[in-house]
Enzyme design. Structure first.
Site, mmCIF file in Angstrom:
data_model
loop_
_atom_site.group_PDB
_atom_site.id
_atom_site.type_symbol
_atom_site.label_atom_id
_atom_site.label_comp_id
_atom_site.label_asym_id
_atom_site.label_seq_id
_atom_site.Cartn_x
_atom_site.Cartn_y
_atom_site.Cartn_z
ATOM 1 N N GLY A 290 0.829 -1.199 0.000
ATOM 2 C CA GLY A 290 0.000 0.000 0.000
ATOM 3 C C GLY A 290 0.865 1.251 0.000
ATOM 4 O O GLY A 290 2.023 1.230 0.422
ATOM 5 N N GLY B 95 0.482 -5.002 0.821
ATOM 6 C CA GLY B 95 -0.726 -4.900 0.016
ATOM 7 C C GLY B 95 -0.666 -5.676 -1.278
ATOM 8 O O GLY B 95 -1.695 -6.103 -1.812
ATOM 9 N N GLU C 250 5.684 -5.662 7.962
ATOM 10 C CA GLU C 250 4.978 -4.635 8.729
ATOM 11 C C GLU C 250 5.467 -4.422 10.149
ATOM 12 O O GLU C 250 5.367 -3.312 10.676
ATOM 13 C CB GLU C 250 3.468 -4.955 8.737
ATOM 14 C CG GLU C 250 2.775 -4.769 7.403
ATOM 15 C CD GLU C 250 2.932 -5.934 6.450
ATOM 16 O OE1 GLU C 250 2.448 -5.843 5.302
ATOM 17 O OE2 GLU C 250 3.560 -6.957 6.841
ATOM 18 N N ASP D 175 -1.344 -7.358 7.467
ATOM 19 C CA ASP D 175 -2.790 -7.321 7.244
ATOM 20 C C ASP D 175 -3.132 -7.920 5.877
ATOM 21 O O ASP D 175 -2.559 -8.912 5.492
ATOM 22 C CB ASP D 175 -3.299 -5.888 7.409
ATOM 23 C CG ASP D 175 -2.671 -4.904 6.437
ATOM 24 O OD1 ASP D 175 -1.533 -5.130 5.985
ATOM 25 O OD2 ASP D 175 -3.328 -3.886 6.113
#
Length: 354
Positions: A69, A116, A139, A147
């Site tokens: 992301g 992402g 992360e 995530d």
């Protein structure tokens, strides 16, 4: 100005394929909120279109499928966490859509794939890696958590390798990713165009489109190659199956070899808060279905956006690039069970998929 994401319908003999190209090569195809929204809408359209038999996604350029992301954009909204949360709302709804697609969804992992980017690929039906794949869920190094469905696919990797990848953020190769169960097959990047042409030429059997794709992909599979990660699989299983991050560190310390020592050093640089939240995330995720995992991740995200570690981690890694984050708390002992539990509390506005 070039569009951030391209949609094309590739004409075949017996039906078309929808093609998605992530088109930000200078930014390693990092995913933006607008890209998430556009892709979600197009997937819904193609799912309903009878002439579209399958969907393929790839990244533009030679370096990356998708580096994750666009955390720079999220960082810019650090004073407005409610706006930052919108990105994750749209991203997780897209991940949900990809997971539940009935038509074949084929991700071509040719280059760097992180965060992402994993959400756009690993959650789909077919995960095809080339020799250029480098994969990571990094992360914890930016004060966040793995995530985009990581709660679901990481605990389901073989021999606790998913726990190892989630906590350390270690970068692995295509061979390692195949061994772990993150991707389905390896092919040579020079054969990607040929693979697409073969798929466009096949007579699609509408009764089982996925079987058709599987038969074609197998024709391009590279022979078995030993994984470096497999050498450490017994140690990983022994250490990362422990019930706490402290117990993992104790178990690693018992192995007097460079790999275990290096792993301990990596964990020492990660956000203590992230490490403890991730342990609980994976423990819960192993027992949840995909939709429940995505709702849980949305809760965790909202709470992380209220803490200092995420924005401090992005600052140190991406903005100032000094690689010297100041974590709060600064050590594992200071992270309480109550703090961790707070990341999993329900929200006034829960993630929904309608």
């Amino acid at each position: 100005m070039e569009p951030e994401i391209l949609f094309t319908e590739l004409a075949g003999r017996h039906g078309h394929m929808g093609e998605i190209i992530l088109n930000r090569p200078k930014m390693l195809n990092a995913l933006t909120e607008s890209m998430c929204i556009a892709m979600h809408a197009k997937l819904h359209e193609w799912e309903q279109a009878s002439h579209i038999k399958a969907i393929v996604i790839r990244g533009a350029g030679e370096r990356a499928f998708c580096a994750g992301g666009d955390i720079r954009a999220v960082y810019a909204l650090r004073e407005q966490p409610e706006l930052a949360q919108q990105f994750f709302w749209h991203e997780y709804r897209l991940n949900h859509c990809i997971y539940h697609l009935q038509k074949p969804y084929i991700a071509l992992l040719d280059g760097l794939t992180m965060g992402g980017g994993a959400g756009l690929s690993i959650n789909g039906r077919f995960r095809i890696a080339t020799e250029k794949l480098t994969f990571a869920m990094p992360e914890t190094g930016i004060g966040f958590f793995p995530d985009v469905g990581g709660s679901y696919f990481l605990p389901r990797c073989r021999d606790y390798i998913g726990w190892y990848l989630a906590l350390t953020g270690t970068v692995i190769t295509a061979v390692d990713a195949l061994f772990a169960g993150i991707v389905d097959i390896r092919i040579e990047s020079k054969h990607l165009s040929e693979l697409l042409q073969e798929l466009l030429a096949v007579p699609w059997d509408d009764a089982d489109l996925n079987a058709t794709v599987q038969q074609v992909i197998k024709l391009f599979a590279l022979p078995f190659s030993p994984s470096e990660l497999s050498e450490y699989a017994p140690i990983i299983k022994q250490c990362f199956s422990q019930s706490s991050i402290e117990a993992i560190l104790v178990a690693l310390k018992q192995y007097h070899e460079p790999w275990a020592h290096e792993t301990m050093q990596i964990l020492a640089t990660r956000s203590p808060l992230s490490l403890k939240v991730v342990m609980e995330q994976l423990r819960r995720g192993a027992q949840l279905d995909f939709d429940e995992c995505m709702r849980m991740e949305y809760r965790i995200t909202q709470h992380f956006l209220q803490t200092a570690d995420f924005f401090e981690g992005v600052r140190a890694a991406v903005i100032d690039k000094d690689r010297k984050p100041h974590w709060q708390p600064g050590d594992l002992a200071a992270v309480t069970a109550e703090q961790v539990a707070g990341f999993f509390t329900t929200l006034k506005k829960e993630l929904n998929f309608k």
